[in-house]
Design a protein around this motif. Sequence first.
Motif, PDB file in Angstrom:
ATOM      1  N   ARG A 230      39.343  -2.473   7.569  1.00 31.60           N
ATOM      2  CA  ARG A 230      39.267  -1.030   7.070  1.00 31.60           C
ATOM      3  C   ARG A 230      37.786  -0.555   6.998  1.00 31.60           C
ATOM      4  NH1 ARG A 230      38.131   0.218   1.542  1.00 31.60           N
ATOM      5  NH2 ARG A 230      37.371  -1.627   0.347  1.00 31.60           N
ATOM      6  N   TYR A 232      34.787   1.731   5.111  1.00 29.56           N
ATOM      7  CA  TYR A 232      34.478   2.425   4.162  1.00 29.56           C
ATOM      8  C   TYR A 232      32.888   2.877   4.189  1.00 29.56           C
ATOM      9  CZ  TYR A 232      33.319  -1.690   1.846  1.00 29.56           C
ATOM     10  OH  TYR A 232      32.680  -3.027   1.598  1.00 29.56           O
ATOM     11  N   THR A 298      32.106  11.331  11.360  1.00 32.49           N
ATOM     12  CA  THR A 298      33.343  10.515  11.282  1.00 32.49           C
ATOM     13  C   THR A 298      32.861   8.868  11.925  1.00 32.49           C
ATOM     14  OG1 THR A 298      34.581  12.247  12.302  1.00 32.49           O
ATOM     15  CG2 THR A 298      35.605  10.110  12.810  1.00 32.49           C
ATOM     16  N   ILE A 310      37.517   7.294   9.558  1.00 32.43           N
ATOM     17  CA  ILE A 310      37.248   7.969   8.241  1.00 32.43           C
ATOM     18  C   ILE A 310      36.250   8.912   8.416  1.00 32.43           C
ATOM     19  CG2 ILE A 310      37.843   5.973   6.824  1.00 32.43           C
ATOM     20  CD1 ILE A 310      34.681   5.311   6.558  1.00 32.43           C
ATOM     21  N   ARG A 312      33.917  12.481   6.471  1.00 33.72           N
ATOM     22  CA  ARG A 312      33.408  13.318   5.446  1.00 33.72           C
ATOM     23  C   ARG A 312      32.477  14.225   5.674  1.00 33.72           C
ATOM     24  NH1 ARG A 312      29.219   8.689   2.672  1.00 33.72           N
ATOM     25  NH2 ARG A 312      27.692   8.528   4.623  1.00 33.72           N
TER      26      ARG A 312
END
Length: 317
Positions: A230, A232, A298, A310, A312
């Motif tokens: 993952r 983050y 991204t 991911i 924002r």
Amino acid sequence: MKIKRLISLLLAAVFALSAAATPALAASAGSALPDLTTAGVGETNSVVSIRLTADGDLTYGSPFTLSVQTTPADTQYIGVVMGTSGEAQGYVTLILSGKIRTLLKMIPLPKKMSANPEQEEEFNIYAYIKQLIDGNDVSVLLRVADEVVSVMDVLKFYIPTLKDVSTGMKLSLELIRKYLPEGVFSRIYLDEQPTEAGSYVGGAVALESGDVNTAGMAFFRIKPKSAGVRVYWAQELPASMTAAEAQNYNVTAVVESDGQVVEGGKVTYTYKKKSGLFDFLGTTQSGFPTEPGEYVQTAKAAGNYSSSEISRTIVIQ
């Protein structure tokens, strides 16, 4: 100096023999890789056949085996595996048959020639060759191989059969320089299994004089690890900031595999400037934005790891 020269010549001979497979490797490197179920491809003549296979879970971090099968079983060979894309690009490993490896290990050398003279194990030519080439650039071997060609050019007047060997070596070296030029970052190893994610091409050549062109080929790909991976954000950002203020924040992302942070994990970033109702028409850039505006950042794991993207929103005043 004599022993070092002898070892250098031996090393060059090993590499030069393996280079006989290079024309076929180079011709295939640019083609699309087949499915892993058809990774092993063998070529057979009336005397000997060689087959390279990559078996197991071909995913970064998972165990698999790159092996060579020959018919007859006692055929002596030297294999070459080259990484052609991804993290594997520039990787080269030489694969020796068991008898050649055993022979080299039977020739002892003084421990003072070892990088670790205090080691308890016996030091031998195989260990010295591995010490010389592991992690080094292919150009090191090319320079030594050039010396062997020069020696053969002299000896061929006394041993005519060396003429074909010398000519073949010259052509092989030219192809190696073409597809692995000295300026390109590369690293070579002896009897190591490839591990990095990327595409590979491999070949093995029989050492019997009558079968120098009898080669088995393999094309395979080690996939990036995705299970348990993952990404983050390293730090949450304020609702808005100036470009100067952004320098005080950690705007990068972190890669985590099976709950552990991957040190130096590679991440790709893109920034797309919003443009009102038609955001999909916004311009995309790879570097962090410095002009005022609202951007979508991204991030996605790259290299040996793969994960979902991911995103924002970043507002630059």
